[in-house]
Write a protein that holds these residues in place. Sequence first.
Motif, mmCIF file in Angstrom:
data_model
loop_
_atom_site.group_PDB
_atom_site.id
_atom_site.type_symbol
_atom_site.label_atom_id
_atom_site.label_comp_id
_atom_site.label_asym_id
_atom_site.label_seq_id
_atom_site.Cartn_x
_atom_site.Cartn_y
_atom_site.Cartn_z
ATOM 1 N N ASN A 243 0.809 -1.219 0.000
ATOM 2 C CA ASN A 243 0.000 0.000 0.000
ATOM 3 C C ASN A 243 0.839 1.264 0.000
ATOM 4 O OD1 ASN A 243 -2.366 -1.448 -0.017
ATOM 5 N ND2 ASN A 243 -2.583 -1.433 2.202
ATOM 6 N N SER A 244 2.021 1.218 0.622
ATOM 7 C CA SER A 244 2.883 2.390 0.634
ATOM 8 C C SER A 244 4.319 1.972 0.895
ATOM 9 C CB SER A 244 2.434 3.403 1.691
ATOM 10 O OG SER A 244 2.643 2.890 2.995
ATOM 11 N N GLY A 245 5.217 2.854 0.533
ATOM 12 C CA GLY A 245 6.632 2.652 0.783
ATOM 13 C C GLY A 245 7.249 3.978 1.189
ATOM 14 N N ALA A 246 8.263 3.921 2.030
ATOM 15 C CA ALA A 246 8.917 5.138 2.499
ATOM 16 C C ALA A 246 10.370 4.837 2.816
ATOM 17 C CB ALA A 246 8.205 5.678 3.740
ATOM 18 N N GLU A 247 11.139 5.897 2.994
ATOM 19 C CA GLU A 247 12.528 5.780 3.407
ATOM 20 C C GLU A 247 12.710 6.544 4.703
ATOM 21 O OE1 GLU A 247 14.861 7.376 0.250
ATOM 22 O OE2 GLU A 247 14.672 5.578 -0.967
ATOM 23 N N ASP A 248 13.544 6.000 5.575
ATOM 24 C CA ASP A 248 13.929 6.694 6.796
ATOM 25 C C ASP A 248 15.429 6.940 6.685
ATOM 26 O OD1 ASP A 248 14.555 7.640 9.282
ATOM 27 O OD2 ASP A 248 13.675 5.983 10.398
ATOM 28 N N THR A 249 15.814 8.167 6.392
ATOM 29 C CA THR A 249 17.225 8.488 6.196
ATOM 30 C C THR A 249 17.785 9.328 7.341
ATOM 31 O OG1 THR A 249 16.601 10.403 4.847
ATOM 32 C CG2 THR A 249 17.082 8.335 3.690
ATOM 33 N N ILE B 184 10.908 1.193 4.263
ATOM 34 C CA ILE B 184 9.741 0.792 5.048
ATOM 35 C C ILE B 184 8.579 0.553 4.096
ATOM 36 C CG2 ILE B 184 8.143 1.463 6.878
ATOM 37 C CD1 ILE B 184 10.440 3.427 7.783
ATOM 38 N N GLY B 185 7.956 -0.590 4.219
ATOM 39 C CA GLY B 185 6.803 -0.913 3.382
ATOM 40 C C GLY B 185 5.590 -1.229 4.236
ATOM 41 N N GLU B 186 4.447 -0.701 3.845
ATOM 42 C CA GLU B 186 3.163 -1.029 4.480
ATOM 43 C C GLU B 186 2.403 -1.898 3.490
ATOM 44 O OE1 GLU B 186 1.839 0.177 7.503
ATOM 45 O OE2 GLU B 186 3.650 1.291 8.021
ATOM 46 N N TRP B 187 1.915 -3.043 3.946
ATOM 47 C CA TRP B 187 1.268 -4.024 3.096
ATOM 48 C C TRP B 187 -0.109 -4.375 3.642
ATOM 49 C CZ3 TRP B 187 3.774 -6.943 -0.976
ATOM 50 C CH2 TRP B 187 5.081 -6.527 -1.231
ATOM 51 N N LEU B 188 -0.931 -4.970 2.800
ATOM 52 C CA LEU B 188 -2.230 -5.504 3.209
ATOM 53 C C LEU B 188 -2.277 -6.971 2.807
ATOM 54 C CD1 LEU B 188 -5.143 -5.141 4.291
ATOM 55 C CD2 LEU B 188 -5.808 -4.633 1.922
ATOM 56 N N LEU B 189 -2.645 -7.817 3.764
ATOM 57 C CA LEU B 189 -2.874 -9.240 3.504
ATOM 58 C C LEU B 189 -4.363 -9.497 3.636
ATOM 59 C CD1 LEU B 189 -2.198 -12.288 3.246
ATOM 60 C CD2 LEU B 189 -1.737 -12.276 5.710
ATOM 61 N N LEU C 159 0.282 -5.110 7.462
ATOM 62 C CA LEU C 159 1.638 -5.607 7.692
ATOM 63 C C LEU C 159 2.654 -4.492 7.457
ATOM 64 C CD1 LEU C 159 1.362 -8.879 5.577
ATOM 65 C CD2 LEU C 159 1.050 -8.666 8.049
ATOM 66 N N ARG C 160 3.840 -4.672 8.054
ATOM 67 C CA ARG C 160 4.934 -3.720 7.846
ATOM 68 C C ARG C 160 6.220 -4.512 7.686
ATOM 69 N NH1 ARG C 160 4.598 0.375 11.857
ATOM 70 N NH2 ARG C 160 4.654 -1.339 13.294
ATOM 71 N N THR C 161 7.073 -4.017 6.806
ATOM 72 C CA THR C 161 8.422 -4.562 6.658
ATOM 73 C C THR C 161 9.399 -3.400 6.706
ATOM 74 O OG1 THR C 161 9.885 -5.928 5.313
ATOM 75 C CG2 THR C 161 8.332 -4.562 4.137
ATOM 76 N N VAL C 162 10.514 -3.601 7.412
ATOM 77 C CA VAL C 162 11.548 -2.577 7.530
ATOM 78 C C VAL C 162 12.878 -3.225 7.215
ATOM 79 C CG1 VAL C 162 12.698 -0.926 9.041
ATOM 80 C CG2 VAL C 162 10.243 -1.361 9.316
ATOM 81 N N GLU C 163 13.615 -2.621 6.282
ATOM 82 C CA GLU C 163 14.941 -3.111 5.934
ATOM 83 C C GLU C 163 15.928 -1.981 6.121
ATOM 84 O OE1 GLU C 163 15.048 -4.764 2.019
ATOM 85 O OE2 GLU C 163 13.148 -5.803 2.296
ATOM 86 N N GLY C 164 17.025 -2.265 6.813
ATOM 87 C CA GLY C 164 18.085 -1.279 7.015
ATOM 88 C C GLY C 164 18.005 -0.511 8.289
#
Length: 117
Positions: A45-51, A58-63, A112-117
């Motif tokens: 549903n959305s994506g963002a960066e935290d710099t 950061i990704g927001e998902w829907l299952l 759902l949320r996924t965070v990488e880095g």
Amino acid sequence: MIGEELLPHLVEVEHPGAAADRYGNTVPDWAASTRVQVRGWLQQNSGAEDTDQRDAQIGEWLLICNPYTTAGAVLTVYGRDRVHWNGAAFEVIGPPGPAWEPSELHHYEIRLRTVEG
């Protein structure tokens, strides 16, 4: 229950076990977790960066998934669970949203949320 043609992804919902910390409090134990499989549809549903002092994606998902596991048991999902799909691990955000037909549970909508880095 929604059929495979509309829910083409096979995902795993992981429930943590329980352990006591050094103060005697019950805490999640991911080394003693259990997993169940369920048919679902995932979409980002959305994506963002935290710099801010890091480089995170950061990704927001829907299952959207069936209310029953592939083994036929009633699916239970909690805000502390994780979802695994296509090599990625997602955190469940809050409680799942049940969607009802007139008299029975039809499917769940789980953020759902996924965070990488």
